[in-house]
Design a protein around this motif. Structure first.
Motif, mmCIF file in Angstrom:
data_model
loop_
_atom_site.group_PDB
_atom_site.id
_atom_site.type_symbol
_atom_site.label_atom_id
_atom_site.label_comp_id
_atom_site.label_asym_id
_atom_site.label_seq_id
_atom_site.Cartn_x
_atom_site.Cartn_y
_atom_site.Cartn_z
ATOM 1 N N THR A 51 0.842 -1.207 0.000
ATOM 2 C CA THR A 51 0.000 0.000 0.000
ATOM 3 C C THR A 51 0.874 1.253 0.000
ATOM 4 O OG1 THR A 51 -1.757 -1.134 1.225
ATOM 5 C CG2 THR A 51 -1.777 1.281 1.246
ATOM 6 N N ILE A 52 1.912 1.251 0.831
ATOM 7 C CA ILE A 52 2.834 2.393 0.904
ATOM 8 C C ILE A 52 3.568 2.565 -0.423
ATOM 9 C CG2 ILE A 52 4.872 3.329 2.062
ATOM 10 C CD1 ILE A 52 2.319 3.285 3.759
ATOM 11 N N ILE A 53 4.013 1.439 -0.977
ATOM 12 C CA ILE A 53 4.725 1.476 -2.253
ATOM 13 C C ILE A 53 3.838 2.084 -3.339
ATOM 14 C CG2 ILE A 53 5.689 0.054 -4.097
ATOM 15 C CD1 ILE A 53 7.548 0.253 -1.749
ATOM 16 N N LYS A 54 2.566 1.688 -3.348
ATOM 17 C CA LYS A 54 1.633 2.185 -4.364
ATOM 18 C C LYS A 54 1.420 3.691 -4.233
ATOM 19 C CE LYS A 54 0.603 -1.612 -6.581
ATOM 20 N NZ LYS A 54 0.984 -1.766 -8.018
ATOM 21 N N ILE A 55 1.381 4.184 -2.987
ATOM 22 C CA ILE A 55 1.206 5.628 -2.773
ATOM 23 C C ILE A 55 2.399 6.391 -3.343
ATOM 24 C CG2 ILE A 55 1.115 7.455 -1.027
ATOM 25 C CD1 ILE A 55 -0.478 5.540 0.746
ATOM 26 N N LEU A 56 3.611 5.921 -3.045
ATOM 27 C CA LEU A 56 4.817 6.578 -3.555
ATOM 28 C C LEU A 56 4.867 6.518 -5.078
ATOM 29 C CD1 LEU A 56 7.411 5.170 -0.976
ATOM 30 C CD2 LEU A 56 6.474 7.487 -1.048
ATOM 31 N N GLU A 57 4.409 5.388 -5.604
ATOM 32 C CA GLU A 57 4.395 5.219 -7.056
ATOM 33 C C GLU A 57 3.378 6.166 -7.694
ATOM 34 O OE1 GLU A 57 4.907 1.324 -9.899
ATOM 35 O OE2 GLU A 57 3.545 1.185 -8.186
ATOM 36 N N LYS A 58 2.216 6.301 -7.058
ATOM 37 C CA LYS A 58 1.170 7.191 -7.561
ATOM 38 C C LYS A 58 1.633 8.643 -7.552
ATOM 39 C CE LYS A 58 -3.546 8.779 -6.611
ATOM 40 N NZ LYS A 58 -4.706 8.690 -5.690
ATOM 41 N N GLU A 59 2.387 9.018 -6.513
ATOM 42 C CA GLU A 59 2.891 10.391 -6.398
ATOM 43 C C GLU A 59 4.119 10.627 -7.277
ATOM 44 O OE1 GLU A 59 1.511 12.876 -4.744
ATOM 45 O OE2 GLU A 59 -0.132 11.592 -4.030
ATOM 46 N N GLU A 60 4.568 9.569 -7.978
ATOM 47 C CA GLU A 60 5.707 9.645 -8.900
ATOM 48 C C GLU A 60 6.977 10.161 -8.209
ATOM 49 O OE1 GLU A 60 4.660 11.802 -12.412
ATOM 50 O OE2 GLU A 60 3.006 10.467 -12.920
ATOM 51 N N VAL A 61 7.204 9.656 -7.000
ATOM 52 C CA VAL A 61 8.403 10.049 -6.252
ATOM 53 C C VAL A 61 9.621 9.366 -6.868
ATOM 54 C CG1 VAL A 61 9.558 10.009 -4.010
ATOM 55 C CG2 VAL A 61 7.070 10.319 -4.139
ATOM 56 N N ASN A 62 10.617 10.153 -7.247
ATOM 57 C CA ASN A 62 11.858 9.578 -7.767
ATOM 58 C C ASN A 62 12.979 9.753 -6.740
ATOM 59 O OD1 ASN A 62 12.846 12.232 -7.999
ATOM 60 N ND2 ASN A 62 12.206 12.395 -10.137
ATOM 61 N N ILE A 77 0.830 12.822 2.185
ATOM 62 C CA ILE A 77 0.361 12.100 0.994
ATOM 63 C C ILE A 77 -0.301 10.771 1.363
ATOM 64 C CG2 ILE A 77 2.073 13.164 -0.518
ATOM 65 C CD1 ILE A 77 3.701 10.572 -0.372
ATOM 66 N N GLY A 78 -0.506 10.564 2.683
ATOM 67 C CA GLY A 78 -1.267 9.397 3.106
ATOM 68 C C GLY A 78 -0.487 8.299 3.786
ATOM 69 N N LEU A 79 0.812 8.513 4.051
ATOM 70 C CA LEU A 79 1.592 7.492 4.737
ATOM 71 C C LEU A 79 1.351 7.577 6.240
ATOM 72 C CD1 LEU A 79 3.024 7.469 1.961
ATOM 73 C CD2 LEU A 79 5.164 7.066 3.181
ATOM 74 N N ALA A 80 1.286 6.427 6.890
ATOM 75 C CA ALA A 80 1.141 6.394 8.346
ATOM 76 C C ALA A 80 2.440 6.879 8.988
ATOM 77 C CB ALA A 80 0.812 4.977 8.803
ATOM 78 N N LEU A 81 2.371 7.212 10.270
ATOM 79 C CA LEU A 81 3.526 7.769 10.964
ATOM 80 C C LEU A 81 4.729 6.821 10.935
ATOM 81 C CD1 LEU A 81 4.723 10.029 12.697
ATOM 82 C CD2 LEU A 81 3.789 8.870 14.717
ATOM 83 N N GLY A 82 4.462 5.512 11.097
ATOM 84 C CA GLY A 82 5.553 4.531 11.130
ATOM 85 C C GLY A 82 6.406 4.534 9.870
ATOM 86 N N PRO A 83 5.811 4.224 8.708
ATOM 87 C CA PRO A 83 6.604 4.212 7.474
ATOM 88 C C PRO A 83 7.164 5.584 7.110
ATOM 89 C CG PRO A 83 4.262 3.907 7.001
ATOM 90 C CD PRO A 83 4.436 3.747 8.474
ATOM 91 N N ALA A 84 6.437 6.648 7.460
ATOM 92 C CA ALA A 84 6.935 7.999 7.177
ATOM 93 C C ALA A 84 8.221 8.263 7.954
ATOM 94 C CB ALA A 84 5.875 9.040 7.545
ATOM 95 N N THR A 85 8.244 7.820 9.214
ATOM 96 C CA THR A 85 9.437 7.993 10.052
ATOM 97 C C THR A 85 10.594 7.152 9.531
ATOM 98 O OG1 THR A 85 8.065 8.399 12.008
ATOM 99 C CG2 THR A 85 10.361 7.784 12.389
ATOM 100 N N ARG A 86 10.292 5.909 9.145
ATOM 101 C CA ARG A 86 11.349 5.023 8.645
ATOM 102 C C ARG A 86 11.969 5.566 7.361
ATOM 103 N NH1 ARG A 86 7.536 1.114 10.268
ATOM 104 N NH2 ARG A 86 6.908 0.631 8.130
ATOM 105 N N LEU A 87 11.140 6.092 6.489
ATOM 106 C CA LEU A 87 11.651 6.648 5.231
ATOM 107 C C LEU A 87 12.503 7.890 5.482
ATOM 108 C CD1 LEU A 87 8.557 6.228 2.879
ATOM 109 C CD2 LEU A 87 10.793 5.140 2.607
ATOM 110 N N ALA A 88 12.067 8.743 6.399
ATOM 111 C CA ALA A 88 12.827 9.954 6.717
ATOM 112 C C ALA A 88 14.184 9.593 7.326
ATOM 113 C CB ALA A 88 12.032 10.840 7.671
ATOM 114 N N ASP A 89 14.187 8.606 8.223
ATOM 115 C CA ASP A 89 15.444 8.165 8.840
ATOM 116 C C ASP A 89 16.357 7.513 7.805
ATOM 117 O OD1 ASP A 89 14.601 9.081 11.281
ATOM 118 O OD2 ASP A 89 13.972 7.109 12.035
#
Length: 206
Positions: A51-62, A77-89
């Motif tokens: 689900t997270i992957i699809k959101i990033l793909e939809k937003e065309e994040v490169n 853009i709809g990511l939960a706090l957990g994955p958002a924190t992991r991606l930022a770190d």
């Protein structure tokens, strides 16, 4: 009298910045959206759901966008706090993780192009004929090498097939260091060895 071979020419490792400051972030920034998404899928430690992957793909994040995005942006853009924190770190870790010289390149073809070779295979790399140089018995490095080997043999004894590997390596290192010094004198250059260590196991993924 002994002989040693030295290459007709020498090469210096090249990095994109001319030093050792190339990071994983520099590599990821070149990824287009599909390449970036595929990269994230392989990063199992991030534990990103489809689900997270699809959101990033939809937003065309490169790859470039990724390092311009913070935790709040990911949440917006709809990511939960957990994955958002992991991606930022993870973005921060990528900026700090240094890469070795050719890790920046995606293929052998790109590396060969640096040396003016248009190919994606090793079979086209031209061979060179090493020059042979005589090493006199009176050469200070050669004499030191022999003395060092004889000194070690008093403790280790002669090399036989069942010798421990680390014992054999001590002899090999002595000869290698000697060869570098002799070759350096021959070509009027200074050679340096940079040992590389590889961590094998779970720790290598942290």
């Amino acid at each position: 009298m002994s002989e040693t071979n030295t290459p007709a020419s020498t090469f210096t490792s090249i990095t994109a910045t001319g030093n050792d400051s190339v990071t994983l972030a520099d590599k990821i920034k070149k990824y287009k959206t599909k390449e970036f998404i595929d990269f994230l899928r392989k990063e199992e430690n991030l534990k990103l759901s489809e689900t997270i992957i699809k959101i990033l793909e939809k937003e065309e994040v490169n790859g470039h966008d990724f390092f311009k995005t913070n935790k709040e942006d990911f949440c917006s853009i709809g990511l939960a706090l957990g994955p958002a924190t992991r991606l930022a770190d993870f973005a921060k870790e990528c900026k700090e993780k240094k890469l070795r010289a050719f890790f920046l390149y995606k293929s052998l073809k790109e590396v060969l192009a640096i040396y003016g070779i248009s190919s994606d295979g090793m079979e086209t790399i031209p061979l060179f004929s090493p020059q042979t140089h005589e090493v006199q018995d009176s050469n200070k490095y050669f004499k030191h090498c022999i003395e060092n080997i004889l000194f070690r043999m008093k403790n280790y004894g002669s090399l036989v097939l069942d010798n421990l590997e680390f014992m054999r390596n001590e002899y090999v290192l002595t000869i290698l260091h000697t060869a570098l010094h002799i070759a350096g004198d021959v070509v009027s250059k200074e050679f340096n060895m940079r040992p590389e260590y590889e961590i094998i196991g779970d720790k290598s993924c942290e």
